[in-house]
Every structure is written in structure tokens, then in C-alpha cells.
Design a protein around this motif. Structure first.
Motif, mmCIF file in Angstrom:
data_model
loop_
_atom_site.group_PDB
_atom_site.id
_atom_site.type_symbol
_atom_site.label_atom_id
_atom_site.label_comp_id
_atom_site.label_asym_id
_atom_site.label_seq_id
_atom_site.Cartn_x
_atom_site.Cartn_y
_atom_site.Cartn_z
ATOM 1 N N GLU A 219 0.850 -1.189 0.000
ATOM 2 C CA GLU A 219 0.000 0.000 0.000
ATOM 3 C C GLU A 219 0.885 1.238 0.000
ATOM 4 O OE1 GLU A 219 -3.930 0.311 1.946
ATOM 5 O OE2 GLU A 219 -2.888 1.710 3.298
ATOM 6 N N MET A 220 0.580 2.174 -0.878
ATOM 7 C CA MET A 220 1.346 3.419 -0.959
ATOM 8 C C MET A 220 0.418 4.597 -0.772
ATOM 9 S SD MET A 220 4.133 4.834 -3.672
ATOM 10 C CE MET A 220 5.488 4.336 -2.609
ATOM 11 N N ASP A 221 0.851 5.515 0.101
ATOM 12 C CA ASP A 221 0.108 6.730 0.419
ATOM 13 C C ASP A 221 0.990 7.914 0.038
ATOM 14 O OD1 ASP A 221 -1.399 8.771 1.456
ATOM 15 O OD2 ASP A 221 -1.680 7.848 3.428
ATOM 16 N N CYS A 222 0.557 8.675 -0.974
ATOM 17 C CA CYS A 222 1.300 9.851 -1.423
ATOM 18 C C CYS A 222 0.483 11.112 -1.151
ATOM 19 C CB CYS A 222 1.600 9.773 -2.923
ATOM 20 S SG CYS A 222 2.729 8.468 -3.404
ATOM 21 N N ARG A 223 1.151 12.183 -0.703
ATOM 22 C CA ARG A 223 0.487 13.465 -0.455
ATOM 23 C C ARG A 223 1.030 14.510 -1.427
ATOM 24 N NH1 ARG A 223 -2.926 12.729 4.187
ATOM 25 N NH2 ARG A 223 -2.553 10.554 4.779
ATOM 26 N N ASN A 224 0.207 15.549 -1.651
ATOM 27 C CA ASN A 224 0.650 16.583 -2.586
ATOM 28 C C ASN A 224 1.784 17.430 -2.020
ATOM 29 O OD1 ASN A 224 -0.794 18.015 -0.678
ATOM 30 N ND2 ASN A 224 -2.142 19.060 -2.151
ATOM 31 N N THR A 225 2.136 17.199 -0.758
ATOM 32 C CA THR A 225 3.296 17.865 -0.164
ATOM 33 C C THR A 225 4.609 17.230 -0.610
ATOM 34 O OG1 THR A 225 3.213 16.402 1.758
ATOM 35 C CG2 THR A 225 1.937 18.447 1.870
ATOM 36 N N GLY A 226 4.499 16.043 -1.264
ATOM 37 C CA GLY A 226 5.682 15.297 -1.659
ATOM 38 C C GLY A 226 6.001 14.143 -0.734
ATOM 39 N N ALA A 227 5.328 14.086 0.412
ATOM 40 C CA ALA A 227 5.572 12.992 1.357
ATOM 41 C C ALA A 227 4.903 11.712 0.852
ATOM 42 C CB ALA A 227 5.037 13.355 2.732
ATOM 43 N N TYR A 228 5.552 10.585 1.096
ATOM 44 C CA TYR A 228 4.975 9.299 0.713
ATOM 45 C C TYR A 228 5.406 8.227 1.707
ATOM 46 C CZ TYR A 228 9.607 8.182 -1.245
ATOM 47 O OH TYR A 228 10.950 7.949 -1.420
ATOM 48 N N THR A 229 4.563 7.212 1.849
ATOM 49 C CA THR A 229 4.890 6.040 2.662
ATOM 50 C C THR A 229 4.488 4.784 1.893
ATOM 51 O OG1 THR A 229 2.747 6.097 3.788
ATOM 52 C CG2 THR A 229 4.581 7.249 4.855
ATOM 53 N N LEU A 230 5.274 3.758 2.043
ATOM 54 C CA LEU A 230 4.984 2.451 1.438
ATOM 55 C C LEU A 230 5.079 1.394 2.529
ATOM 56 C CD1 LEU A 230 4.664 0.569 -1.114
ATOM 57 C CD2 LEU A 230 7.169 0.385 -1.059
ATOM 58 N N VAL A 231 4.069 0.545 2.586
ATOM 59 C CA VAL A 231 4.083 -0.599 3.495
ATOM 60 C C VAL A 231 3.906 -1.853 2.656
ATOM 61 C CG1 VAL A 231 3.031 -1.692 5.501
ATOM 62 C CG2 VAL A 231 3.003 0.801 5.292
ATOM 63 N N THR A 232 4.751 -2.841 2.890
ATOM 64 C CA THR A 232 4.608 -4.126 2.202
ATOM 65 C C THR A 232 4.646 -5.251 3.222
ATOM 66 O OG1 THR A 232 6.986 -4.457 1.839
ATOM 67 C CG2 THR A 232 5.779 -3.226 0.155
ATOM 68 N N PHE A 233 3.865 -6.281 2.919
ATOM 69 C CA PHE A 233 3.839 -7.462 3.778
ATOM 70 C C PHE A 233 3.469 -8.655 2.906
ATOM 71 C CE2 PHE A 233 1.915 -10.104 7.265
ATOM 72 C CZ PHE A 233 3.100 -10.273 7.981
ATOM 73 N N THR A 234 3.421 -9.813 3.497
ATOM 74 C CA THR A 234 3.058 -11.018 2.750
ATOM 75 C C THR A 234 1.596 -10.947 2.320
ATOM 76 O OG1 THR A 234 2.519 -12.141 4.806
ATOM 77 C CG2 THR A 234 4.759 -12.396 3.983
#
Length: 519
Positions: free
Chosen positions: A78-93
Motif C-alpha cells: 500500500e502506498m500513500d502519497c500526499r501533494n506535499t511530496g511525502a509518501y509512505t509504502l508498506v509491504t507485507f506477505t
């Protein structure tokens, strides 16, 4: 490596973003078996955009990077991107993944190997003798070939027959006897294929060689008797009954079904050596890719089917094209099996499923008692006030919004296996403790008086609750004992919420990969 893959994904998501966007939330799977994604952009003003960029090459890179770091063959991400340029990615099985339903949420697989039992496995077995006759089948097959030759102007070449010893060996390898009339046909010809060209002799299907029959059976048992589409689709799935009723087991597949002919598109004819109460061993059924909601009864035996083929030729009910004969016949009308919309003025007795949508007032379920074969009853954006009519019906899958919360009509219901329940009042769940085959519950829209009674449902395999409900249950240390899958419901829950719930349910999630950055 994972950090680089995440950054490239974020760059592509931002590059593709529509004007006025504030957030992009995308999720999916990647790795062995390909990749997929869902989600979209949030645009200022509250409007969303379901479009998203082409990420499959980048997802392949992400899967390779995660495999190198964790060894996982398949991942959820799952990837969460914001218009501020910040992003997070979480991966799991693949045990935890976002699901697409109006309420949203995440599915958690606690026992990935578990599969729900099919209703047909509980059906009463047939005790009648086979209808097939090997001598009559052989004679009818000869007549059938003669009639075909008269139509085509020449005899069709067929493979040489197999031997009785080869048939015995095939039966030993598959662990089932073949019906006597099918054995007799193989003693006349080993299928209808010469090279890659089939004569399509049986119901316009390619008749398999004996070796291909064994291979099909072995492969089917190795890979499972039917595909598994994931808990979000399977937890309340229903297999319909055939016509005539109670002739074929209500399964998507069964070890007693032996495929002997194919339309070469994933569908098959099979001889059924494990019929239901009113069926006969050796009856012919249609099964395969297009029959997940139930097999179709074709004939009481291969002998009868061949006799029907001769009759069609004699009646001129066929077409000839490209050197092939295509038999034409009208299938038996099973009646109206499924209705989507509203309850009709006259409910057909053949009805097995109804989806009642957008009813303007409380739905009276009493007319449905005219459908004694009803297995699926779903109310969508509709409310009912009384469950009493359900007591009289063999409903297995019930989705209902109940005006009030009286579940007593469901006490000891012998068929109910899945229930999705919304209520407008506090609800006593204890009547569900008497439902013997209850396997799945979605209570995320239900105001329950006491959720801890669920621990006394020893057969419950699937449970869907919202965040507050799961907390209430787990804070009391009460979880149904054999859950195989759980759903965290809610449009606002996150992957991190799902990981936390999975950990509380006993799934080790401390290996989840997280990447955060800013473009």
C-alpha cells in the motif's frame, strides 16, 4: 533496493496526478503470479479520481527488491502519497490485503490453507443403480457413427480402442471405477482425437483419450477441485442446485467427478460417480470454469446421451461446418434461478437467489416462502423488520439490514452458513449459538449487546468487525477458536491498523517493510 523502488513508484504516482489532488492511496499485490492494484486520487472538493498510473513494471521491481530482502514470493503493498511530496509504502506477505467493498477494509488470512466446506459434501448420497448399459451404449455408438457418416459422406477416423488392462490401470491410477458404458466406449475408440483434431462426438465436446482423462483427473486433484477466489468472495458463496433438484451435489468440484470430454475452453463433461440423493452413478454433468455457481445435469448416463445424439441426427437438428457436425438442441429450462431488483408479484418456485436492491420501505419477506429452493437472500440498501419467513427457507447466505435486532427466528436454522447483519437496535447474538453450520459472520454494521458470545461458535471461520468491535472483543481476550480469516471493516482504516489487528490475532507482522520519504 526497496527504498529506490518506492521512490520510483511515488514519482510516477505524482506525475500522473490530476489537478487539485491532495492524496493518492493505492494498494495491491505483486510478485509471483503478476501484479494488480486499486485505489485512486483524492481531489480537493471531496471528489475522487479512480484513475491511477501504469505501475506494473515498477511493481515487478518492488517485488524483486522485497524478495531479495525478505524472501517473500508474493506481497501485498500500500502506498500513500500526499501533494506535499511525502509518501509512505508498506509491504507485507499476501496474508493481509485491502478489499474492494463499499465499506472498505482489509482481509487477514490467519490460516491460508483452510477452505470452507462445500454444501454438496453434506448432501445425502444417491443409492440408485447406474442407468448406463454397456451393450446398449456400444450399439448406440455404432449407430451414431453410421448416422454421422451418412451426413458427412464418409466415415470419421477414430483412434484405435484401448484394452481392458489399460482401463483397469486407469481406474487404479485415479482411484475410481469408470461407469460401465464409458468403459465400453473406450473399448470402441480411445477418444475422438487424431493428432490435434477432434471429431467433437460427445455433446459437441472433444472426447478425451484415456490417458488424457487420467491426466485431467490427476491435475484437478493436485490443484484443487475448484479455484479459490479469496475470502472476500468465498465467505458467503453459494453453489446452486441443478435441475432436476438433488441429482448432482452442490459443489464447484468433487473427487467423484471424472472429466472425459472438453469444450477446450476450461469447461468439461464429467461422469458423476458420487451423485446426490436423486441422482445415479455415471450420470453426465457439465462442470468447469463457467460453473462455479453449480454444475449442470446433462443426462442420467452416457448411454442416454448417445441415444439423444442419434435422435437429433435423425430429426435433422444439426449443422455442418468445416467438416464437423454440431448438434442442436434446446436445453431444459430450469426456471428463473436468480432475481436482482425487487420481489416479484409471483415468486417462481425455481428461485435460488434474490438480491433486493434499494427498497423504498421495509421489505416483507413472506412472499419468498413460495421459493422452497432459495439459498441466497441479500438485501442491499434495503431493510426488513421480520426474519420469521427465513425460518422456513433453506437459505445459506443471508445479508440483511434488520429494523430492530430480533434474531430468534434464526435459532437452530439447519442451513444458514453465512450472515451479514446490520441492525437499528442493540442485538442479542445468542440465537446464533444454535445455528449448526454457521461459518461466516459480518457484524460490522450490527450493534451487538455482547460480542464475546462469539467465542462459543466453534465452527466460525470468518469474522468481519469494525475497529471498535475488534477492540471490544480482543480487550476481553475473546476470539472464536478456529478463525481462518478476519476482516477489519471501515472506509477509514489503514494498512497499519490491519497489521496491528493481525498481530493481536496471532499473526507475526513484525517483519513488515516500511519506507517513508519525500520527493
Amino acid at each position: 533496493m526497496v527504498e529506490q523502488a518506492a521512490r520510483r513508484m511515488a514519482e510516477e504516482i505524482v506525475r500522473f496526478a490530476p489537478g487539485g489532488w491532495t492524496r493518492a492511496l493505492l494498494s495491491g499485490h505483486a510478485g509471483d503470479g503478476g501484479s494488480g492494484m486499486t485505489g485512486g486520487y483524492t481531489v480537493s472538493g471531496g471528489h475522487g479520481s479512480p484513475d491511477f498510473p501504469e505501475l506494473h513494471p515498477l511493481l515487478e521491481q518492488l517485488a524483486e527488491a522485497v524478495h531479495a530482502e525478505r524472501g517473500w514470493e508474493r506481497i501485498r503493498w500500500e502506498m500513500d502519497c500526499r501533494n506535499t511530496g511525502a509518501y509512505t509504502l508498506v509491504t507485507f506477505t499476501e496474508e493481509i490485503g485491502r478489499i474492494l467493498e463499499p465499506a472498505g477494509g482489509y482481509q487477514i488470512e490467519l490460516d491460508p490453507s483452510y477452505r470452507l466446506p462445500q454444501a454438496g459434501m453434506r448432501q445425502e448420497a444417491g443409492t440408485a443403480a447406474p442407468a448406463g448399459d454397456p451393450d446398449l451404449a456400444t450399439a448406440t455408438f455404432r449407430t451414431y457413427l453410421e448416422r454421422r457418416a451418412a451426413v458427412l459422406g464418409h466415415q470419421e477416423e477414430l483412434p484405435p480402442p484401448v484394452t481392458a488392462a489399460q482401463l483397469d490401470d486407469a481406474e487404479r491410477r485415479i482411484g475410481h471405477p469408470l461407469p460401465a458404458d464409458l468403459r465400453a466406449l473406450y473399448l470402441s475408440a480411445d477418444g475422438d482425437g487424431i493428432g490435434y483434431r477432434h471429431r467433437l462426438l460427445i455433446e459437441n465436446n472433444a472426447w478425451l483419450s484415456l490417458e488424457s482423462l487420467v491426466a485431467e483427473y490427476t491435475e484437478e486433484q493436485e490443484w484443487g477441485t475448484r479455484p479459490w477466489y479469496g475470502w472476500d468472495l468465498e465467505w458467503d458463496a453459494v453453489v446452486f442446485d441443478g435441475t432436476p433438484p438433488d441429482t448432482v451435489r452442490r459443489c464447484g468440484g468433487h473427487p467423484g467427478w471424472i472429466r472425459f470430454a472438453t469444450s477446450e475452453d476450461g469447461n468439461y463433461l464429467a461422469v458423476d460417480m458420487a451423485p446426490a440423493r436423486d441422482g445415479r452413478p455415471g450420470q453426465v454433468i457439465a462442470t468447469g470454469r463457467d460453473y462455479d455457481e453449480g454444475p449442470v445435469y446433462v443426462a442420467d448416463s452416457l448411454t442416454s446421451l448417445l441415444q439423444r445424439h442419434v435422435e437429433l441426427l435423425e430429426q435433422g437438428s444439426y449443422e455442418v461446418y468445416d467438416g464437423h457436425i454440431s448438434l442442436s438442441r434446446e436445453d431444459e429450462d430450469p426456471g428463473e434461478v436468480q432475481i436482482i431488483g425487487q420481489i416479484p408479484a409471483e415468486v417462481p418456485p425455481s428461485l435460488q437467489a434474490i438480491h433486493i436492491n434499494n427498497a423504498t420501505g421495509p421489505v416483507d419477506l413472506a412472499p419468498l416462502t413460495a421459493a422452497p429452493r432459495l439459498r441466497r437472500l441479500h438485501l442491499n440498501r434495503s431493510v426488513a423488520a421480520d426474519l420469521a419467513p427465513v425460518r422456513e427457507l433453506p437459505v445459506e447466505s443471508l445479508r440483511i439490514a434488520l429494523d430492530g435486532g430480533d434474531l430468534t427466528p434464526l435459532e437452530a436454522h439447519p442451513h444458514l452458513s453465512s450472515l451479514a447483519l446490520d441492525t437499528t437496535a442493540p442485538t442479542d447474538l445468542s440465537p446464533l449459538l444454535t445455528v449448526p453450520n454457521l461459518r461466516g459472520l459480518d457484524l460490522s454494521g450490527c450493534e451487538a449487546v455482547d460480542l464475546t458470545v462469539l467465542v462459543n461458535l466453534p465452527g466460525l471461520r470468518y469474522l468481519a468487525l469494525d475497529r471498535q468491535q475488534w477492540a471490544a472483543l480482543l480487550d476481553h481476550g475473546k476470539v472464536p477458536p478456529v478463525l481462518a480469516a478476519a476482516r477489519l471493516a471501515g472506509a477509514d482504516v489503514t494498512y497499519e491498523d490491519a497489521l496491528a489487528l493481525a498481530a493481536r490475532l496471532g499473526l507475526a507482522t513484525d517483519g513488515a517493510l516500511r519506507v517513508a520519504g519525500r520527493l
